[in-house]
Design a protein around this motif. Structure first.
Motif, PDB file in Angstrom:
ATOM      1  N   MET A   1       0.853  -1.179   0.000  1.00  0.00           N
ATOM      2  CA  MET A   1       0.000   0.000   0.000  1.00  0.00           C
ATOM      3  C   MET A   1       0.897   1.240   0.000  1.00  0.00           C
ATOM      4  O   MET A   1       1.665   1.446   0.929  1.00  0.00           O
ATOM      5  N   PRO A   2       0.810   2.066  -1.047  1.00  0.00           N
ATOM      6  CA  PRO A   2       1.740   3.193  -1.157  1.00  0.00           C
ATOM      7  C   PRO A   2       1.461   4.335  -0.174  1.00  0.00           C
ATOM      8  O   PRO A   2       2.365   5.109   0.105  1.00  0.00           O
ATOM      9  N   ILE A   3       0.251   4.458   0.340  1.00  0.00           N
ATOM     10  CA  ILE A   3      -0.036   5.534   1.294  1.00  0.00           C
ATOM     11  C   ILE A   3      -0.858   4.973   2.446  1.00  0.00           C
ATOM     12  O   ILE A   3      -1.539   3.963   2.326  1.00  0.00           O
TER      13      ILE A   3
ATOM     14  N   VAL B   1      -7.364   5.927  -7.266  1.00  0.00           N
ATOM     15  CA  VAL B   1      -7.061   5.021  -8.382  1.00  0.00           C
ATOM     16  C   VAL B   1      -5.807   5.503  -9.103  1.00  0.00           C
ATOM     17  O   VAL B   1      -4.913   4.695  -9.412  1.00  0.00           O
ATOM     18  N   LEU B   2      -5.704   6.799  -9.355  1.00  0.00           N
ATOM     19  CA  LEU B   2      -4.527   7.335 -10.034  1.00  0.00           C
ATOM     20  C   LEU B   2      -3.258   7.155  -9.213  1.00  0.00           C
ATOM     21  O   LEU B   2      -2.182   6.892  -9.758  1.00  0.00           O
ATOM     22  N   VAL B   3      -3.362   7.265  -7.899  1.00  0.00           N
ATOM     23  CA  VAL B   3      -2.192   7.056  -7.034  1.00  0.00           C
ATOM     24  C   VAL B   3      -1.795   5.584  -7.044  1.00  0.00           C
ATOM     25  O   VAL B   3      -0.608   5.248  -7.172  1.00  0.00           O
ATOM     26  N   PHE B   4      -2.755   4.682  -6.913  1.00  0.00           N
ATOM     27  CA  PHE B   4      -2.435   3.264  -6.807  1.00  0.00           C
ATOM     28  C   PHE B   4      -1.942   2.665  -8.125  1.00  0.00           C
ATOM     29  O   PHE B   4      -1.155   1.717  -8.098  1.00  0.00           O
ATOM     30  N   ILE B   5      -2.383   3.183  -9.277  1.00  0.00           N
ATOM     31  CA  ILE B   5      -1.872   2.637 -10.536  1.00  0.00           C
ATOM     32  C   ILE B   5      -0.576   3.320 -10.963  1.00  0.00           C
ATOM     33  O   ILE B   5       0.058   2.887 -11.912  1.00  0.00           O
ATOM     34  N   GLY B   6      -0.175   4.361 -10.255  1.00  0.00           N
ATOM     35  CA  GLY B   6       1.119   4.995 -10.493  1.00  0.00           C
ATOM     36  C   GLY B   6       1.109   6.177 -11.432  1.00  0.00           C
ATOM     37  O   GLY B   6       2.169   6.703 -11.774  1.00  0.00           O
TER      38      GLY B   6
END
Length: 86
Positions: A1-3, A70-75
């Motif tokens: 999980m990035p954040i 969604v934009l954060v998790f897909i990069g």
């Protein structure tokens, strides 16, 4: 999980406030021809309907927040890594 969850909540609150300022002027009219006698300002709406605007703000902000997540998790919209190097 990035954040983490605190960062997610902070992003939602920023989205909520931004959407609130976009939703507040909707449905208002300054069609007042006589001077206000109840202490109101000239430009204030006669019926602000804030409850409906807060509900609208909440669900629109949830949609915007989901899109951002969604934009954060897909990069496509990476967040900077603010943790000090180990």
């Amino acid at each position: 999980m990035p954040i983490g969850p605190v960062t997610m909540l902070a992003i939602y609150l920023v989205c909520w406030w931004t959407v609130l300022f976009a939703v507040l002027p909707l449905g208002t009219s300054k069609e007042r021809h006589e001077p206000p006698t109840d202490g109101a300002q000239w430009g204030s709406p006669e019926k602000p309907d804030l409850k409906r605007k807060f509900i609208t703000t909440t669900w629109v902000a949830a949609v915007v927040w989901a899109l951002v997540m969604v934009l954060v998790f897909i990069g496509w919209m990476p967040l900077p890594d603010l943790a000090p190097p180990v």
